[in-house]
Design a protein around this motif. Structure first.
Motif, PDB file in Angstrom:
ATOM      1  N   LEU A  36     -29.931 -18.442  70.705  1.00 31.06           N
ATOM      2  CA  LEU A  36     -29.692 -19.536  71.629  1.00 31.06           C
ATOM      3  C   LEU A  36     -30.038 -19.022  72.959  1.00 31.06           C
ATOM      4  N   HIS A  54     -27.843 -22.604  75.703  1.00 29.56           N
ATOM      5  CA  HIS A  54     -27.251 -22.937  74.186  1.00 29.56           C
ATOM      6  C   HIS A  54     -28.032 -23.917  73.260  1.00 29.56           C
ATOM      7  N   VAL A 101     -24.545 -19.175  65.859  1.00 29.86           N
ATOM      8  CA  VAL A 101     -25.891 -19.691  66.660  1.00 29.86           C
ATOM      9  C   VAL A 101     -26.294 -20.829  65.734  1.00 29.86           C
ATOM     10  N   LEU A 116     -25.651 -24.673  65.907  1.00 29.18           N
ATOM     11  CA  LEU A 116     -26.085 -25.207  67.116  1.00 29.18           C
ATOM     12  C   LEU A 116     -27.644 -25.518  66.967  1.00 29.18           C
ATOM     13  N   GLN A 156     -14.655 -20.639  70.596  1.00 35.21           N
ATOM     14  CA  GLN A 156     -14.548 -20.187  71.790  1.00 35.21           C
ATOM     15  C   GLN A 156     -12.956 -19.897  72.628  1.00 35.21           C
ATOM     16  N   GLU A 197     -22.571 -11.752  69.974  1.00 33.45           N
ATOM     17  CA  GLU A 197     -21.769 -12.753  69.871  1.00 33.45           C
ATOM     18  C   GLU A 197     -20.332 -12.225  69.326  1.00 33.45           C
TER      19      GLU A 197
END
Ligand SMILES: NC(=O)c1ccc[n+]([C@@H]2O[C@H](COP(=O)([O-])OP(=O)(O)OC[C@H]3O[C@@H](n4cnc5c(N)ncnc54)[C@H](O)[C@@H]3O)[C@@H](O)[C@H]2O)c1
Length: 425
Positions: free
Chosen positions: A88, A92, A264, A267, A291, A330
């Motif tokens: 991303l 994002h 990822v 998204l 998150q 990540e």
């Protein structure tokens, strides 16, 4: 029969794939822009934990595997497989720049009769709408002059249970003939090859698989936080539910989904459906929970530190996104580290697979797990449960442990242990 292959992108996906073909007797040209990787392959030094130096070295010495940054070698192969990153960007949204760059470099050299397969995870439509026009720029037509397909990669780095070739391989083509060509190539090395009707279906299958994991990982993490509140052990409840022989798949609490795929790929799906004004609220909620997990863990630790939190010495153990891989992309552990530094804590880390790392401009070295280093920490946070961690030793010498992976299950001792989802114990 195809005997010469080029693999573009020699990372976690491309190098094992290149070796799979070379070990079956194919002559494989690996292409990467990273000169360090090319050099490592040439000298038989593996940069992936799942691949030994011996295996890499013997394939290079046999002449079956070579590595270069020169795309012109593809002119001489029967098939080209593309395994470049699909991350991303800062907003994002899907960043296809690596794929576009590979496509542009390829079209200079592709030949009639070649089969070209994309393996990178991506949104439905990428093979036809993004890659195909790039490959056709010099006049050759996909489906007529060369064959084009998509096959999602399902490798699980660090997982010794499923060998690469034993994982059923999904394939597709932009025409029936293209699909047959891809099928013919992969059925020579994979135990089971499954054809789906279109490249879009194959692309979306990969996104479904990873979104399913993302949603379930996030749900079980939220469940763990609820169990902490209810003072019930989530791990016991998950194991109990897992005794049901159908309709329940076990997922376990963790600091969050990490790596280049799980956080990822959903998204990519979210971005694609946004074009039509749609969105998935499951993906949205999962991203929010994912998150939040590092902050949840830091707050749980903070609540246990009775001396001055701002001067607390915190040792984070295991910083990769999951056990037994040397990949910190990540990784939720990194976010935990970032939050701790923002809180003003004195941060140290130990990871047997990552000797040094840079976080917000500061470089940290992995410290040894000595009696002194463990005892000096106000809290040890076990963020990733590498198999080689000396768990009993950690429990013996640390004064406070926050175990986000339940690696200390069944252990008691001097160390005070708090487990994520442990219901406060
Ligand atoms: N890592 C996994 O577990 C995994 C599993 C399944 C699918 N995937 C997917 O596979 C793809 C590759 O992932 P990865 O983890 O192997 O990435 P990686 O970063 O480990 O490897 C990609 C390689 O491609 C090279 N590269 C970038 N641009 C290039 C270009 N234009 N030409 C040649 N080489 C180029 C990079 O230098 C790098 O070595 C991604 O789409 C990912 O989502 C990854």
């Amino acid at each position: 029969m195809n005997r010469k292959i080029a693999v573009i992108g020699l990372g976690y996906v491309g190098l094992p794939l290149a070796l799979t073909f070379s070990r079956e007797g194919y002559q494989v040209s690996g292409i990467d822009l990273d000169l360090n990787k090319i050099h490592s392959i040439k000298i038989g030094k593996s940069y992936l934990l799942d691949i030994s130096d011996d295996i890499l070295h013997s394939e290079v010495i046999s002449g079956n595997l070579s590595a270069t940054n020169d795309f012109s070698v593809v002119a001489d192969v029967d098939a080209i497989i593309i395994c470049v990153p699909t991350p991303l960007n800062e907003e994002h949204v899907p960043d296809l720049s690596f794929l576009i760059s590979a496509g542009n470099m390829l079209n200079e050299h592709i030949q009639k009769g070649q089969t070209i397969i994309l393996e990178s995870s991506t949104y439905p439509g990428t093979t036809k709408d993004v890659l195909k026009p790039l490959l056709e720029k010099k006049g050759l037509k996909a489906g007529i002059d060369f064959y084009l397909g998509y096959s999602p990669e399902r490798i699980d780095p660090g997982n010794q249970q499923f060998t690469f070739q034993a994982i059923p391989k999904l394939i597709s083509g932009i025409t029936e003939m293209c699909a047959q060509k891809v099928y013919g190539l992969y059925s020579l090395v994979f135990d089971q090859v499954i054809k789906v009707s279109s490249t879009e279906a194959a692309e979306l299958t990969k996104l479904l698989e990873n979104t399913y994991r993302y949603v379930n990982i996030s749900f079980i993490n939220e469940f763990a936080t609820l169990c902490d509140h209810l003072k019930i052990d989530a791990w016991e409840v998950i194991d109990a539910a897992g005794t049901k022989p159908y309709g329940f798949t076990k997922f376990f609490p963790s600091p969050g989904a990490g790596g280049h795929c799980i956080p990822v790929d959903p998204l990519y799906l979210q971005w694609k459906v946004k074009e039509a004004g749609l969105h998935s609220s499951f993906i949205e909620s999962s991203a929010v929970i994912n998150q939040k997990m590092p902050a949840y863990i830091v707050n749980q630790v903070k609540a246990q530190i009775h001396s001055n939190w701002k001067e607390a010495r915190i040792l984070v153990i295991g910083i990769t996104y999951k056990k037994d891989v040397n990949d910190i992309r990540e990784s939720a552990a990194i976010e935990i580290m970032r939050l701790l530094t923002q809180e003003g804590c004195y941060l140290e880390y130990h990871d047997p697979l990552i000797s040094r790392m840079t976080l917000d401009g500061v470089t940290y070295q992995s410290i040894d797990l000595t009696e002194g280093n463990l005892a000096n920490a106000d809290c040890v946070i076990i963020a990733t449960d590498h198999s080689q961690l000396p768990v009993e030793f950690i429990v013996k010498h640390a004064s406070l442990i926050y175990d986000a992976r339940n690696i200390t299950r069944g252990l008691t001792g001097r160390g005070k242990i708090i487990r994520l989802g442990g219901g406060g114990n």
